[in-house]
Design a protein around this motif. Structure first.
Motif, mmCIF file in Angstrom:
data_model
loop_
_atom_site.group_PDB
_atom_site.id
_atom_site.type_symbol
_atom_site.label_atom_id
_atom_site.label_comp_id
_atom_site.label_asym_id
_atom_site.label_seq_id
_atom_site.Cartn_x
_atom_site.Cartn_y
_atom_site.Cartn_z
ATOM 1 N N ALA A 25 12.818 4.097 -14.565
ATOM 2 C CA ALA A 25 11.380 3.857 -14.235
ATOM 3 C C ALA A 25 10.580 3.901 -15.385
ATOM 4 O O ALA A 25 9.789 2.868 -15.388
ATOM 5 C CB ALA A 25 10.883 4.711 -13.003
ATOM 6 N N ILE A 26 10.498 4.838 -16.274
ATOM 7 C CA ILE A 26 9.733 4.728 -17.431
ATOM 8 C C ILE A 26 10.008 3.322 -18.363
ATOM 9 O O ILE A 26 9.105 2.859 -18.885
ATOM 10 C CB ILE A 26 10.163 5.904 -18.138
ATOM 11 C CG1 ILE A 26 9.451 7.219 -17.405
ATOM 12 C CG2 ILE A 26 9.131 6.013 -19.575
ATOM 13 C CD1 ILE A 26 9.835 8.650 -18.112
ATOM 14 N N GLY A 33 8.496 0.473 -16.736
ATOM 15 C CA GLY A 33 7.199 0.585 -16.752
ATOM 16 C C GLY A 33 6.720 0.022 -18.029
ATOM 17 O O GLY A 33 5.747 -0.686 -18.460
ATOM 18 N N LEU A 34 7.229 0.588 -19.206
ATOM 19 C CA LEU A 34 6.941 0.219 -20.705
ATOM 20 C C LEU A 34 7.220 -1.284 -20.738
ATOM 21 O O LEU A 34 6.578 -1.952 -21.516
ATOM 22 C CB LEU A 34 7.989 1.145 -21.460
ATOM 23 C CG LEU A 34 7.321 2.509 -21.527
ATOM 24 C CD1 LEU A 34 8.502 3.138 -22.636
ATOM 25 C CD2 LEU A 34 5.942 2.753 -22.094
ATOM 26 N N LEU A 48 7.272 -3.738 -18.298
ATOM 27 C CA LEU A 48 6.435 -4.633 -17.636
ATOM 28 C C LEU A 48 4.990 -4.589 -18.209
ATOM 29 O O LEU A 48 4.254 -5.581 -18.598
ATOM 30 C CB LEU A 48 6.578 -4.379 -16.311
ATOM 31 C CG LEU A 48 7.884 -4.587 -15.544
ATOM 32 C CD1 LEU A 48 7.785 -4.102 -13.968
ATOM 33 C CD2 LEU A 48 8.141 -6.116 -15.641
ATOM 34 N N GLY A 49 4.737 -3.205 -18.571
ATOM 35 C CA GLY A 49 3.406 -3.159 -18.919
ATOM 36 C C GLY A 49 3.032 -3.602 -20.484
ATOM 37 O O GLY A 49 2.177 -4.173 -20.759
#
Length: 386
Positions: free
Chosen positions: A348-349, A352-353, A355-356
């Motif tokens: 998940a991290i 997130g990195l 996509l962000g």
């Protein structure tokens, strides 16, 4: 002077040293001695109460097979005797006496059950196997054999004894597995009440063994089952012997065949073997199992029984770490859950990195700030003039 001091010190040390050495074991042994606690005592076999029954007297126990049964102490030792308890229960005006024997494993409990089971007993569904002879209920569960004597048998007695069987301690792991050898007996015409399982020469000879006990060679970790069969054309016995390896079984079969073919040995044959028909006295090996058919059965029936005995090997993956306890399995399950949670959290991290960071890079390439919060808030203005 220095030499004199050294000599004086050395002589004083030598004089004191022997006494110190003698006293050292006395001082150290109490510290190293393991204190005897209640945890070292074997766990109790029988419960204080069950199904409405309560103890009416203190439980008596012993670790000596002679106390459990002086006449059959040698048999109990062969089956792996460990502990004996006797208890008396009361339920209203009814009384119950219990004699319980714990063995090393389930094989010992089952073997002792077949040894003490009386001919003509009625089979009951209590524990793993049970037999009722009108005054005693004999059953076994786990590694424990129980002999119950009641003043009055009621319709609820079987259900109450089933509750007692559930309360008996269960041995861990493979010690709770019943011996597989009796499962190779053909079921047709089998007299189950006269089947005996033996782990030593004493029990085998005293439970109707057909062959001489020395011929079986029980020190090779042999197991023996003696079963009776009744049909319209006669009666006979099937003897099954199992050894640790097929090579041992082949060597024993060779000796058994030589014994049966030697005519000068018939005078020392056991009675059941001496009364057998010569054309129905058959032997066969299947894997580590040696089968012997004897008695007065017709030759066709004897051959049919013998051909139904076939060893089936189960191929399993051996665990190099040996037996794994239930606690270890639970701990491994929890560690697996934590590991899976960590993997999912890490994924998940990273997602997130990705996509962000991708969105921020896209904004930078378009000449905008990486974050939308860095832009000035735009307002729609209406320049209205009077």
């Amino acid at each position: 002077m220095l030499r004199a001091l050294r000599s004086s010190f050395s002589s004083s040390v030598l004089r004191v040293l022997p006494a110190s050495v003698l006293l050292l074991p006395l001082l150290v042994s109490p510290a190293l001695a393991k204190p005897v606690t209640a945890a070292d005592a074997p766990p109790p076999l029988l419960p204080t109460d069950f199904a409405g029954w309560s103890l009416s007297a203190p439980v008596e126990n012993s670790a000596a097979p002679e106390v459990a049964d002086a006449a059959n102490a040698a048999v109990l030792k062969e089956y792996g005797f460990q502990q004996f308890e006797t208890a008396h229960y009361a339920n209203a005006d009814n009384k119950l006496s219990i004699r319980a024997i714990r063995f090393q494993d389930a094989s010992g409990a089952y073997g002792a059950f077949t040894f003490f089971r009386r001919p003509g007993s009625i089979a009951e569904q209590i524990g793993r196997s049970a037999a009722w002879d009108g005054s005693h209920v004999l059953f076994w569960n786990g590694a424990t054999l129980v002999d119950a004597t009641l003043d009055h048998v009621t319709p609820m007695t079987p259900a109450e004894l089933r509750e007692l069987a559930k309360d008996l301690p269960q041995p861990p792991g493979s010690a709770n597995i019943a011996p597989p050898l009796p499962g190779y007996l053909p079921r047709q015409d089998l007299d189950l009440g006269l089947t005996h399982y033996s782990l030593g020469p004493e029990a085998y000879a005293r439970s109707g063994g057909v062959l001489p006990a020395a011929l079986i060679d029980f020190p090779l970790s042999a197991e023996a089952v003696t079963a009776n069969y009744s049909s319209r054309d006669g009666e006979g016995q099937v003897t099954l012997l199992i050894y640790p390896t097929p090579q041992m079984a082949a060597a024993r079969l060779k000796d058994i065949d030589a014994f049966l073919k030697a005519g000068n040995t018939k005078s020392v044959w056991p009675q059941a073997l001496a009364e057998s028909r010569s054309d129905s006295l058959l032997t066969r090996r299947s894997g580590p199992i040696v089968a012997v058919v004897s008695g007065s059965l017709a030759p066709a029936t004897a051959h049919k029984l013998l051909n139904q005995i076939n060893y089936q090997a189960d191929v399993v993956w051996n665990n190099p770490q040996g037996y794994i306890s239930d606690g270890s399995k639970v701990a491994r399950l929890l560690l697996g859950i934590f590991a899976l949670t960590g993997v999912l959290g890490g994924a998940a991290i990273l997602l997130g990195l990705f996509l962000g960071g991708g969105r921020a890079l896209y904004r930078v390439l378009r000449g905008k700030p990486a974050s939308a919060f860095q832009e000035e808030t735009e307002f729609i203005r209406l320049n209205l003039e009077d």
